[in-house]
Scaffold this active site. Structure first.
Site, mmCIF file in Angstrom:
data_model
loop_
_atom_site.group_PDB
_atom_site.id
_atom_site.type_symbol
_atom_site.label_atom_id
_atom_site.label_comp_id
_atom_site.label_asym_id
_atom_site.label_seq_id
_atom_site.Cartn_x
_atom_site.Cartn_y
_atom_site.Cartn_z
ATOM 1 N N ARG A 136 -31.289 35.087 56.204
ATOM 2 C CA ARG A 136 -30.140 34.924 55.325
ATOM 3 C C ARG A 136 -30.247 33.555 54.646
ATOM 4 O O ARG A 136 -30.969 32.675 55.095
ATOM 5 C CB ARG A 136 -28.835 35.015 56.124
ATOM 6 C CG ARG A 136 -28.676 36.302 56.930
ATOM 7 C CD ARG A 136 -27.419 36.224 57.795
ATOM 8 N NE ARG A 136 -27.190 37.451 58.559
ATOM 9 C CZ ARG A 136 -27.648 37.690 59.782
ATOM 10 N NH1 ARG A 136 -28.380 36.753 60.401
ATOM 11 N NH2 ARG A 136 -27.382 38.819 60.401
ATOM 12 N N TYR A 256 -26.553 48.633 57.283
ATOM 13 C CA TYR A 256 -27.224 47.650 56.435
ATOM 14 C C TYR A 256 -28.400 48.246 55.685
ATOM 15 O O TYR A 256 -28.618 47.991 54.514
ATOM 16 C CB TYR A 256 -27.724 46.512 57.331
ATOM 17 C CG TYR A 256 -27.936 45.209 56.607
ATOM 18 C CD1 TYR A 256 -29.139 44.917 55.989
ATOM 19 C CD2 TYR A 256 -26.932 44.255 56.552
ATOM 20 C CE1 TYR A 256 -29.347 43.720 55.349
ATOM 21 C CE2 TYR A 256 -27.120 43.057 55.915
ATOM 22 C CZ TYR A 256 -28.321 42.789 55.312
ATOM 23 O OH TYR A 256 -28.519 41.606 54.668
#
Length: 278
Positions: A136, A256
């Site tokens: 991320r 996801y």
């Protein structure tokens, strides 16, 4: 008790429960926005105040509405916990259903074109960390030379809530590590935060700028989507993908990455009309 004092106390509480800096900052920003747009102290807001605030923002996506609703719910629960408030106005607003996330992976052809685009070396490294390790933006921002364990072929990722996890190191990242600092931040802040790493927003902006210059759709997070989706399409077990993406539950991994196009196409192609007729 003043708004600032109450929010300051809430900030301390959240740090104590090891919430991420990004989460804390966003929650406080939403409260400040609510007060600025309604003129109501968020500690004393009533259900009608909140509903009218929602009505001011028809432009909100379902995801934004869900997130802001959850922030307010957390806020009022904390006020009750601290005996600052007896009632919880969110009870009268009901629940907001969390929208299902759909995968937005960068297309393979776009990823190739992106990597062929001229860019600063450190921006390329950011892209590689997102693509080949699924990091991320905040995880990229905080990456250090000490997080690389080249002899064992692994790298340490400092994830949400301070969780640390060792993950296998892709050969390209191993080679890239030779070009980066052995110790200290890989992406130090040059001006605004001396001695600190760059911000999550800075990483996101740097990667988005490359997409824009390459005239390609996409941003930083779809690179992480590509990582998870490509692992699944390559036949990786979903539990393995869960661990590699550092999700708390396999349900998060399923939402996801979604059902990949390749698997859906393969399932459809297996339909045998001739056998059904026979």
């Amino acid at each position: 008790m003043s708004t600032n004092v109450t929010i300051d106390q809430w900030e301390i509480f959240q740090h104590g429960t090891r919430r991420s800096d990004t989460t804390i900052t966003e929650r406080i920003r939403v409260l400040a926005t609510f007060e600025a747009e309604t003129g109501v102290n968020p500690a004393y807001a009533q259900p009608l105040d909140i509903v009218r605030w929602y009505a001011l923002h028809e432009e909100w996506s379902p995801g934004t509405h869900y997130t802001y609703h959850s922030y307010l719910t957390t806020w009022f629960k904390w006020l009750q916990l601290q005996d600052i408030r007896v009632d919880n106005p969110m009870v009268k607003l009901g629940t907001v259903k969390q929208p299902k996330r759909k995968p937005r992976p960068v297309a393979d052809t776009h990823l190739i074109a992106l990597l062929k685009t001229n860019m600063h070396h450190r921006t390329r490294v950011m892209i590689l960390l997102a693509t080949l390790a699924g990091l991320r933006c905040i995880e990229i921002a905080k990456f250090r030379g000490e997080d690389m364990d080249l002899p064992r072929g692994r790298m340490l990722v400092l994830g949400k809530g301070g969780d640390e996890k060792w993950v296998p190191l892709h050969p390209i990242l191993a080679a890239t590590a030779e070009t980066m600092p052995v110790r200290g931040w890989w992406f130090p802040s040059n001006r605004t935060r001396p001695g600190q790493h760059v911000t999550r927003k800075s990483v996101s902006q740097s990667i988005s700028d490359v997409f824009r210059r390459a005239n390609l759709p996409g941003s930083a997070h779809p690179l992480r989507h590509w990582y998870g989706t490509t692992l699944l399409e390559g036949g990786a077990d979903i539990r393995v993908v869960q661990e590699l993406m550092r999700h708390g539950s396999v349900t998060s991994t399923q939402q996801y990455t979604g059902v990949t196009d390749i698997r859906m196409r393969a399932a459809v192609e297996k339909l045998d009309l001739h056998r059904a007729i026979a």
